[in-house]
Design a protein around this motif. Structure first.
Motif, PDB file in Angstrom:
ATOM      1  N   LYS A 273       0.830  -1.208   0.000  1.00 15.92           N
ATOM      2  CA  LYS A 273       0.000   0.000   0.000  1.00 15.92           C
ATOM      3  C   LYS A 273       0.865   1.260   0.000  1.00 15.92           C
ATOM      4  O   LYS A 273       0.624   2.197  -0.775  1.00 15.92           O
ATOM      5  CB  LYS A 273      -0.919  -0.019   1.221  1.00 15.92           C
ATOM      6  N   ASP A 274       1.874   1.285   0.848  1.00 21.12           N
ATOM      7  CA  ASP A 274       2.745   2.460   0.930  1.00 21.12           C
ATOM      8  C   ASP A 274       3.554   2.642  -0.350  1.00 21.12           C
ATOM      9  O   ASP A 274       3.778   3.783  -0.794  1.00 21.12           O
ATOM     10  CB  ASP A 274       3.690   2.329   2.125  1.00 21.12           C
ATOM     11  N   PHE A 275       3.993   1.545  -0.936  1.00 20.08           N
ATOM     12  CA  PHE A 275       4.773   1.644  -2.176  1.00 20.08           C
ATOM     13  C   PHE A 275       3.920   2.218  -3.304  1.00 20.08           C
ATOM     14  O   PHE A 275       4.373   3.092  -4.059  1.00 20.08           O
ATOM     15  CB  PHE A 275       5.317   0.269  -2.571  1.00 20.08           C
ATOM     16  N   LEU A 276       2.693   1.745  -3.430  1.00 14.14           N
ATOM     17  CA  LEU A 276       1.801   2.263  -4.471  1.00 14.14           C
ATOM     18  C   LEU A 276       1.478   3.734  -4.228  1.00 14.14           C
ATOM     19  O   LEU A 276       1.336   4.521  -5.180  1.00 14.14           O
ATOM     20  CB  LEU A 276       0.517   1.430  -4.515  1.00 14.14           C
ATOM     21  N   GLU A 280       2.197   7.133  -6.715  1.00 13.44           N
ATOM     22  CA  GLU A 280       1.243   8.217  -7.014  1.00 13.44           C
ATOM     23  C   GLU A 280       1.855   9.582  -6.698  1.00 13.44           C
ATOM     24  O   GLU A 280       1.619  10.557  -7.444  1.00 13.44           O
ATOM     25  CB  GLU A 280      -0.054   8.014  -6.223  1.00 13.44           C
ATOM     26  N   ASN A 281       2.618   9.669  -5.630  1.00 10.55           N
ATOM     27  CA  ASN A 281       3.291  10.933  -5.295  1.00 10.55           C
ATOM     28  C   ASN A 281       4.295  11.329  -6.371  1.00 10.55           C
ATOM     29  O   ASN A 281       4.460  12.515  -6.683  1.00 10.55           O
ATOM     30  CB  ASN A 281       4.015  10.814  -3.945  1.00 10.55           C
ATOM     31  N   GLY A 286       4.770  15.063 -12.030  1.00 10.40           N
ATOM     32  CA  GLY A 286       4.937  15.136 -13.482  1.00 10.40           C
ATOM     33  C   GLY A 286       5.916  14.133 -14.059  1.00 10.40           C
ATOM     34  O   GLY A 286       6.270  14.216 -15.246  1.00 10.40           O
ATOM     35  N   ILE A 287       6.345  13.173 -13.259  1.00  6.24           N
ATOM     36  CA  ILE A 287       7.264  12.139 -13.736  1.00  6.24           C
ATOM     37  C   ILE A 287       6.462  10.936 -14.218  1.00  6.24           C
ATOM     38  O   ILE A 287       5.532  10.483 -13.540  1.00  6.24           O
ATOM     39  CB  ILE A 287       8.243  11.724 -12.625  1.00  6.24           C
ATOM     40  N   GLU A 288       6.813  10.434 -15.393  1.00  9.10           N
ATOM     41  CA  GLU A 288       6.139   9.247 -15.923  1.00  9.10           C
ATOM     42  C   GLU A 288       6.604   8.011 -15.166  1.00  9.10           C
ATOM     43  O   GLU A 288       7.798   7.839 -14.916  1.00  9.10           O
ATOM     44  CB  GLU A 288       6.449   9.085 -17.411  1.00  9.10           C
ATOM     45  N   VAL A 289       5.660   7.167 -14.777  1.00 11.46           N
ATOM     46  CA  VAL A 289       5.983   5.926 -14.067  1.00 11.46           C
ATOM     47  C   VAL A 289       5.547   4.739 -14.922  1.00 11.46           C
ATOM     48  O   VAL A 289       4.407   4.685 -15.384  1.00 11.46           O
ATOM     49  CB  VAL A 289       5.298   5.861 -12.686  1.00 11.46           C
ATOM     50  N   LYS A 463      13.154  12.610  -0.878  1.00 12.85           N
ATOM     51  CA  LYS A 463      13.165  13.145   0.490  1.00 12.85           C
ATOM     52  C   LYS A 463      12.273  14.385   0.591  1.00 12.85           C
ATOM     53  O   LYS A 463      11.623  14.617   1.616  1.00 12.85           O
ATOM     54  CB  LYS A 463      14.606  13.507   0.864  1.00 12.85           C
ATOM     55  N   ASP A 464      12.211  15.134  -0.490  1.00 10.49           N
ATOM     56  CA  ASP A 464      11.425  16.376  -0.481  1.00 10.49           C
ATOM     57  C   ASP A 464       9.931  16.158  -0.737  1.00 10.49           C
ATOM     58  O   ASP A 464       9.121  17.022  -0.410  1.00 10.49           O
ATOM     59  CB  ASP A 464      11.972  17.352  -1.534  1.00 10.49           C
ATOM     60  N   ILE A 465       9.549  15.007  -1.313  1.00  6.18           N
ATOM     61  CA  ILE A 465       8.130  14.815  -1.655  1.00  6.18           C
ATOM     62  C   ILE A 465       7.439  13.784  -0.782  1.00  6.18           C
ATOM     63  O   ILE A 465       6.211  13.668  -0.809  1.00  6.18           O
ATOM     64  CB  ILE A 465       7.951  14.425  -3.143  1.00  6.18           C
TER      65      ILE A 465
END
Length: 466
Positions: A273-276, A280-281, A286-289, A463-465
């Motif tokens: 859950k935390d990884f998913l 999303e973050n 704006g980064i493609e995943v 670390k910032d997000i």
């Protein structure tokens, strides 16, 4: 940028603290050995070195950034004149005749060694319970394992007993305990740091790895240890990673993750859950995943342990009590070898030696060992293809939270499977960093070979997000 090293350096230079008092404070924290992290203290050496730093400062002489900074060393590194036991009965009285290249570079930079740190014997384990010095206790919950095999190194950093520590990573032995103790741990690109003087486990994946509480401290220590070494032909010349270079992640456009890691039935639901949520973050910035295909976890674990056991069987064959170790004499030479190894090696080490000799033996090497080598090539090719599509790959560090002390010893297979998400990157010889964000046991950030800078850059971004 956060950095204990810079903070302490500034305090030393401005005479807010003395190096001698700093070292004595750290030694006082280590001496009770509350978490079984200490194999031996280097107190006399440390205090003598600290006094020399104080003399330089008193005389108005400049000191280097690492000069006077206390650190720990996993007890598989040679440091001349110190006990280097590998947490084993066989080497419990062995003293190093020379110093490992990576450690010597730190000493030359003025860093002060405090302690040889507890670990799984010969690096054989994922919990730091396979040791004659008692199981390492987790920094957050002493009923849980500290992780392995560099458990003592990780816990010492997490508890502020050392400013940084030097672990060794073969299949996750820096990254996993760093995740279990919520700190940073780096496995650099294979060959970036010399392995000379590191007691060999599996030579094709062994890496010297820094453990610290900040990305900046990882960068500082990595730069000092990196470089070509004539004593290790796998090393290469590498560029220094500048501080400004890792502050901006704008050139990272795509991030990948292995969907079979996340879809696995073995992964803890909270970690999943935390990884998913982390994905999303990242998307929100704006980064493609991209979801990537990869080998199944059991294939990765099987391939890694086939090759690692074969290499450790070969590497440890010299430890028969003749030149190294605690010799036990019997009626003849062959029996002396047998009883020396039987009585002095841990059950886990013997398990790996027997397994390694089995896969290398006639009738099995073609069917098992050579197949493992072929799979390793396929894994490396898979990574090359992936890094044509993405800049960075992220993954959970472990599928599960750290177990209670004692549980791993009851089920060696479960211990091997705890490495499911780390061993693939070791086989690919890729730079991989554990960061204490994103899941209960952190995240791994991986880039293509020689892109250690990119790994640190993305770690700063996360670390910032998060």
């Amino acid at each position: 940028m956060d950095s204990q090293i810079r903070s302490l350096h500034n305090k030393l230079v401005s005479k807010q603290i003395s190096c001698t008092n700093l070292v004595k404070e750290k030694l006082a924290l280590l001496k009770p050995n509350t978490h079984n992290t200490v194999n031996s203290l280097l107190d006399e050496t440390a205090i003598n070195l600290a006094k020399k730093v104080d003399e330089k400062i008193a005389n108005g002489e400049p000191i280097g950034l690492l000069e006077g900074i206390p650190f720990g060393i996993k007890d598989v590194y040679m440091v001349e004149g110190t006990y280097t036991t590998a947490s084993s009965t066989l080497l419990k009285n062995y003293k190093s005749a020379y110093t490992a290249t990576a450690i010597k570079k730190l000493l030359d930079a003025g860093a002060i060694p405090l302690v040889k740190e507890n670990c799984d014997s010969f690096g054989h384990g994922s919990s730091s319970e396979n040791t004659i010095f008692g199981a390492v206790k987790n920094a957050k919950n002493p009923e849980l394992v500290g992780g392995g095999s560099s458990g003592g190194s990780a816990v010492n950093v997490a508890k502020n007993f050392t400013v940084f520590s030097i672990g060794g990573d073969t299949g996750g032995s820096v990254r996993q305990p760093a995740g279990y103790n919520s700190i940073y741990g780096l496995k650099p690109t294979y060959g970036r740091i010399s392995r000379y003087g590191l007691m060999a486990y599996a030579s094709s994946t062994d890496c010297v790895g820094p453990i610290a509480k900040s990305i900046e401290d990882i960068r500082i220590v990595l730069n000092v240890m990196s470089g070509k070494d004539v004593k290790d032909q796998t090393t290469y010349a590498s560029s220094k990673i500048e501080q400004n270079a890792i502050l901006n992640a704008e050139n990272i456009k795509t991030v990948g993750y292995f969907k079979n890691f996340v879809d696995s039935k073995a992964i803890d639901e909270n970690i999943k859950k935390d990884f998913l949520s982390t994905i999303e973050n990242i998307k929100a910035k704006g980064i493609e995943v991209k979801a990537l295909d990869f080998f199944e976890a059991d294939t990765l674990v099987s391939t890694y342990y086939t090759l690692a056991m074969a290499e450790t069987a070969s590497n440890l064959s010299r430890l028969d009590g003749t030149n190294y170790g605690n010799r036990i004499d019997a009626d003849n030479l062959k029996e002396s070898y047998s009883i020396t190894r039987s009585e002095n090696l841990s059950e886990e080490t013997k398990r790996r030696i027997v397994g390694g000799n089995q896969v290398l033996s006639q009738g099995f090497s073609d069917e098992i060992y050579l197949k493992g080598l072929a799979l390793r090539d396929q894994i490396s090719q898979n990574f090359e293809n992936d890094f044509n599509e993405v800049d960075i790959i992220i993954s959970p560090v472990t599928p599960m939270a750290p177990p209670k002390i004692g549980d791993s010893l009851k089920d060696p297979l479960a211990m091997y499977l705890s490495d499911a998400y780390t061993v693939g990157f070791s086989l690919g010889q890729l730079p991989t960093l554990t960061v204490p964000n994103g899941t209960e046991t952190g995240l791994q950030i991986t880039a293509a070979k020689n892109n250690d800078e990119l790994v640190l850059k993305f770690a700063n971004f996360l670390k910032d997000i998060l």
